[in-house]
Scaffold this motif. Structure first.
Motif, short mmCIF file in Angstrom:
data_model
loop_
_atom_site.label_atom_id
_atom_site.label_comp_id
_atom_site.label_asym_id
_atom_site.label_seq_id
_atom_site.Cartn_x
_atom_site.Cartn_y
_atom_site.Cartn_z
N PRO A 1 -3.77 -13.31 -4.13
CA PRO A 1 -5.23 -13.17 -4.14
C PRO A 1 -5.74 -11.98 -4.97
O PRO A 1 -6.78 -12.08 -5.62
N ASP A 2 -5.02 -10.87 -4.92
CA ASP A 2 -5.44 -9.70 -5.69
C ASP A 2 -4.24 -8.82 -6.01
O ASP A 2 -3.18 -8.94 -5.39
N LEU A 3 -4.44 -7.95 -6.99
CA LEU A 3 -3.39 -7.04 -7.43
C LEU A 3 -3.90 -5.61 -7.44
O LEU A 3 -5.07 -5.37 -7.72
N HIS A 4 -3.02 -4.68 -7.16
CA HIS A 4 -3.28 -3.26 -7.39
C HIS A 4 -2.69 -2.98 -8.76
O HIS A 4 -1.49 -3.21 -8.98
N LEU A 5 -3.50 -2.48 -9.67
CA LEU A 5 -3.17 -2.48 -11.09
C LEU A 5 -3.30 -1.09 -11.70
O LEU A 5 -4.32 -0.43 -11.53
N TRP A 6 -2.23 -0.66 -12.38
CA TRP A 6 -2.20 0.61 -13.10
C TRP A 6 -1.90 0.33 -14.57
O TRP A 6 -1.24 -0.65 -14.90
N ARG A 7 -2.30 1.25 -15.42
CA ARG A 7 -1.95 1.18 -16.85
C ARG A 7 -1.18 2.45 -17.20
O ARG A 7 -1.64 3.56 -16.94
N TRP B 1 0.80 -2.73 -18.26
CA TRP B 1 0.18 -2.85 -16.95
C TRP B 1 1.29 -2.95 -15.91
O TRP B 1 2.28 -3.65 -16.11
N ILE B 2 1.09 -2.25 -14.79
CA ILE B 2 1.99 -2.32 -13.66
C ILE B 2 1.15 -2.79 -12.49
O ILE B 2 0.09 -2.21 -12.20
N ALA B 3 1.58 -3.84 -11.81
CA ALA B 3 0.77 -4.41 -10.73
C ALA B 3 1.64 -4.66 -9.51
O ALA B 3 2.83 -4.99 -9.63
N LEU B 4 1.02 -4.51 -8.34
CA LEU B 4 1.65 -4.87 -7.07
C LEU B 4 0.77 -5.90 -6.38
O LEU B 4 -0.46 -5.77 -6.38
N GLY B 5 1.40 -6.89 -5.78
CA GLY B 5 0.65 -7.90 -5.06
C GLY B 5 1.48 -8.52 -3.96
O GLY B 5 2.71 -8.39 -3.93
N VAL B 6 0.79 -9.20 -3.06
CA VAL B 6 1.44 -9.93 -1.98
C VAL B 6 1.18 -11.41 -2.23
O VAL B 6 0.04 -11.84 -2.36
N SER B 7 2.26 -12.16 -2.29
CA SER B 7 2.20 -13.59 -2.60
C SER B 7 2.50 -14.42 -1.37
O SER B 7 3.34 -14.05 -0.55
N GLN B 8 1.81 -15.55 -1.27
CA GLN B 8 2.20 -16.60 -0.33
C GLN B 8 1.68 -17.92 -0.89
O GLN B 8 0.48 -18.10 -1.08
N TRP B 9 2.59 -18.82 -1.19
CA TRP B 9 2.23 -20.10 -1.81
C TRP B 9 1.51 -21.02 -0.84
O TRP B 9 0.65 -21.80 -1.24
N ASP C 1 0.82 -1.21 0.00
CA ASP C 1 0.00 0.00 0.00
C ASP C 1 0.85 1.26 0.00
O ASP C 1 0.53 2.24 -0.68
N ALA C 2 1.95 1.28 0.74
CA ALA C 2 2.85 2.44 0.78
C ALA C 2 3.48 2.67 -0.60
O ALA C 2 3.54 3.81 -1.08
N LEU C 3 3.93 1.62 -1.23
CA LEU C 3 4.47 1.74 -2.58
C LEU C 3 3.37 2.16 -3.55
O LEU C 3 3.59 2.98 -4.45
N GLY C 4 2.18 1.64 -3.33
CA GLY C 4 1.04 2.00 -4.17
C GLY C 4 0.70 3.48 -4.12
O GLY C 4 0.27 4.06 -5.12
N VAL C 5 0.90 4.12 -2.97
CA VAL C 5 0.66 5.56 -2.86
C VAL C 5 1.54 6.32 -3.84
O VAL C 5 1.10 7.26 -4.53
N LEU C 6 2.80 5.92 -3.95
CA LEU C 6 3.72 6.58 -4.87
C LEU C 6 3.35 6.32 -6.33
O LEU C 6 3.44 7.22 -7.17
N TRP D 1 0.26 7.65 -11.66
CA TRP D 1 -0.67 7.14 -12.67
C TRP D 1 -2.13 7.14 -12.26
O TRP D 1 -2.98 6.61 -12.97
N GLY D 2 -2.45 7.71 -11.11
CA GLY D 2 -3.84 7.74 -10.67
C GLY D 2 -4.21 6.51 -9.85
O GLY D 2 -3.38 5.64 -9.59
#
Length: 144
Positions: free
Chosen positions: A107-113, A118-126, A64-69, A74-75
């Motif tokens: 589970p989900d991505l924060h997605l920008w174009r 597409w640029i996406a951020l997500g948290v992974s755990q297998w 989320d912190a990286l997503g703010v930047l 990109w909105g």
């Protein structure tokens, strides 16, 4: 790794061409039409599963912190659930990469174009005992 380094990695991958075949790069995996960067990785939880929720919250906060930047650039992002992508893949639908692989552990991505990608951020755990990862994805393949 710091937020500045995360941004630098995202910018580097946005400028790199996509390889013709799947390969490992200095920051993660790449393949036709995508780069996937492992920005941060936690320890595993084989010995101490009591910390799973705390570490999950920490990695979501880092995303989320990286997503703010990235939002400043990109909105507002789209929040894109990968659950239905996972289900469709399990039902035999051919899902393109990187979406198919991501749907198995993110589970989900924060997605920008931006600039045709597409640029996406997500948290992974297998799995519950395995580490969390903060992932960045750069792709020119539209989400399914």
């Amino acid at each position: 790794m710091t937020t500045a380094r995360h941004l630098a990695t995202i910018d580097l991958l946005r400028s790199r061409p996509f390889p013709g075949e799947r390969s490992r790069s200095d920051v993660g995996d790449s393949g036709p039409g995508y780069h996937l960067a492992e920005l941060a990785t936690s320890e595993d939880f084989w010995e101490d599963r009591s910390r799973v929720e705390l570490v999950a919250e920490q990695y979501e906060a880092e995303r989320d912190a990286l997503g703010v930047l990235l939002t400043a650039r990109w909105g507002e992002p789209q929040i894109f659930s990968l659950w239905s992508v996972f289900r469709r893949g399990m039902d035999g639908e051919d899902i393109p990469e990187p979406w198919d692989g991501l749907s198995n552990h993110v589970p989900d991505l924060h997605l920008w174009r931006a600039d045709g990608r597409w640029i996406a951020l997500g948290v992974s755990q297998w799995d519950r005992e395995l580490p969390f990862q903060l992932l960045a994805v750069i792709t020119d393949t539209d989400p399914p």
